[in-house]
Design a protein around this motif. Sequence first.
Motif, short mmCIF file in Angstrom:
data_model
loop_
_atom_site.label_atom_id
_atom_site.label_comp_id
_atom_site.label_asym_id
_atom_site.label_seq_id
_atom_site.Cartn_x
_atom_site.Cartn_y
_atom_site.Cartn_z
N GLU A 233 0.84 -1.19 0.00
CA GLU A 233 0.00 0.00 0.00
C GLU A 233 0.88 1.24 0.00
N ILE A 234 0.65 2.11 -0.98
CA ILE A 234 1.39 3.36 -1.09
C ILE A 234 0.40 4.48 -1.41
N ASP A 235 0.31 5.46 -0.54
CA ASP A 235 -0.57 6.61 -0.76
C ASP A 235 -2.00 6.19 -1.14
N GLY A 236 -2.52 5.20 -0.44
CA GLY A 236 -3.89 4.77 -0.68
C GLY A 236 -4.07 3.83 -1.86
N GLU A 237 -3.02 3.59 -2.61
CA GLU A 237 -3.08 2.66 -3.74
C GLU A 237 -2.58 1.29 -3.29
N ASN A 238 -3.25 0.23 -3.76
CA ASN A 238 -2.90 -1.13 -3.36
C ASN A 238 -2.37 -1.93 -4.54
N TYR A 239 -1.33 -2.72 -4.23
CA TYR A 239 -0.70 -3.57 -5.23
C TYR A 239 -0.48 -4.95 -4.62
N THR A 240 -0.54 -5.99 -5.47
CA THR A 240 -0.33 -7.35 -4.98
C THR A 240 0.66 -8.09 -5.85
N MET A 241 1.64 -8.68 -5.20
CA MET A 241 2.59 -9.56 -5.86
C MET A 241 2.21 -10.99 -5.50
N ASP A 242 1.79 -11.79 -6.48
CA ASP A 242 1.32 -13.16 -6.25
C ASP A 242 2.47 -14.13 -6.50
N LEU A 243 2.87 -14.83 -5.44
CA LEU A 243 3.97 -15.80 -5.53
C LEU A 243 3.50 -17.20 -5.15
N SER A 244 2.19 -17.43 -5.21
CA SER A 244 1.62 -18.67 -4.70
C SER A 244 1.94 -19.89 -5.54
N ASP A 245 2.38 -19.70 -6.78
CA ASP A 245 2.68 -20.84 -7.66
C ASP A 245 4.11 -20.75 -8.17
N GLN A 246 5.04 -20.49 -7.27
CA GLN A 246 6.45 -20.37 -7.65
C GLN A 246 6.99 -21.66 -8.23
N GLU A 247 6.52 -22.80 -7.70
CA GLU A 247 7.05 -24.09 -8.15
C GLU A 247 6.86 -24.27 -9.65
N ASN A 248 5.80 -23.74 -10.18
CA ASN A 248 5.52 -23.88 -11.61
C ASN A 248 5.92 -22.64 -12.41
N GLY A 249 6.62 -21.72 -11.74
CA GLY A 249 7.11 -20.54 -12.43
C GLY A 249 6.04 -19.53 -12.78
N ASN A 250 4.93 -19.55 -12.04
CA ASN A 250 3.85 -18.61 -12.31
C ASN A 250 3.90 -17.46 -11.31
N TYR A 251 4.06 -16.26 -11.82
CA TYR A 251 4.13 -15.06 -11.00
C TYR A 251 3.16 -14.03 -11.55
N LYS A 252 2.53 -13.27 -10.65
CA LYS A 252 1.56 -12.27 -11.09
C LYS A 252 1.76 -10.97 -10.33
N LEU A 253 1.53 -9.88 -11.04
CA LEU A 253 1.50 -8.55 -10.45
C LEU A 253 0.11 -7.98 -10.69
N ASN A 254 -0.63 -7.75 -9.60
CA ASN A 254 -2.03 -7.30 -9.68
C ASN A 254 -2.86 -8.19 -10.61
N GLY A 255 -2.65 -9.49 -10.47
CA GLY A 255 -3.44 -10.46 -11.22
C GLY A 255 -2.98 -10.72 -12.63
N THR A 256 -1.99 -9.97 -13.11
CA THR A 256 -1.49 -10.14 -14.47
C THR A 256 -0.20 -10.95 -14.45
N LYS A 257 -0.12 -11.98 -15.30
CA LYS A 257 1.06 -12.82 -15.35
C LYS A 257 2.30 -11.98 -15.61
N ALA A 258 3.37 -12.28 -14.87
CA ALA A 258 4.60 -11.50 -14.97
C ALA A 258 5.80 -12.41 -15.09
N ASP A 259 6.86 -11.86 -15.63
CA ASP A 259 8.10 -12.60 -15.82
C ASP A 259 8.76 -12.88 -14.47
N LYS A 260 9.31 -14.09 -14.30
CA LYS A 260 9.94 -14.48 -13.04
C LYS A 260 11.07 -13.54 -12.66
#
Length: 348
Positions: A233-260
């Motif tokens: 959380e920065i200045d009322g804006e929220n962001y999420t880094m999803d690392l729940s599927d690291q084993e399969n190389g799946n990473y997300k930033l605000n729900g969008t697939k991102a590069d490892k």
Amino acid sequence: MARHIFQKTMIGLAVAGLVMSMIGCTQTDSNEKDSSSVSQTQTEYDKETNSLSTWEQELGAEQLGTISSAAVRGMQVTKNGNVICAISYEPRTYKNSYDCWSFSVPYESWVSVDTEAMYEYFAHLETLNLEKTDVSEEEAGLTENTDNSIFVAYYSQQEEENAGQAEPDEGITYWIGNEADGEHYYVKTSCGNEIWTADKAAVDGLLEPETYDMILKVANLVSIETVSSVDIEIDGENYTMDLSDQENGNYKLNGTKADKEEVSSLYTELISIFIEKEIEDQNAERDTTEPIMTFTFHRNIEEAPDIVESFYKYEKDYAAVNINGTEFFLADIASVNDLADTIEEAFK
């Protein structure tokens, strides 16, 4: 310079989730936990426990001898009736080997230990040079347990060239009495009723720990492999880094697939804020309602506490670092603001 490089290395290891060897601390698999089931109120005040009181009650020493720094598994120092330093080796499933030392006093275990400096501190035990003396307890100032004492839990079969077992098998308390002369104190131990003299410089070194020198100067060091997600959380804006599927190389930033590599680089930035100094006045009142930035590290191991890290403006040049409700250190506010800019840019 060497320690600064070491701290940079620790950050890299936390990101990679690598396991180093150090007297038997390894990571094991555990069930994932649902971070939504842990309220923020609970998470903010989760505290690690330590084993020192149990060791002090259960462990004794068969004979009195010199304890090497490498043999120490825990130490608690009491001065003027107050515990001023407590540090112990506490392997946990969610910790890598470099982070198994728990600095419960004064830092409530929310720091990473500089093991090189810690072992230098433990080395004072090697120069106590106890010598039996023939004085009364009254003269020695040891008619009853004194306000100054040092408890040590250690592995009695420690060999310098080997790591040795993680658990201590013996424990001893040193009670510090009067000065015998300009170079010695009178000492009594829990291993017998004899009165000894001990080297004054060694005792003073143990009773005057430079605790700040024994920690890595990193605001927060959480291994990426123990994290399922990070809410920011920065200045009322929220962001999420999803690392729940690291084993399969799946990473997300605000729900969008991102590069490892992109996510790993950003995670490195999150845990790369260095502390500049301790907060001198812990009781000073100030406004903590509007943090500059807050991270919530949700963990993927049941017993691992979630970590809530916030940065608050502190005077002109600093930001106070708040970890799960505790504040001990200040960071450079420019570095904190730069990190906020980096995060906002990464989520565009």
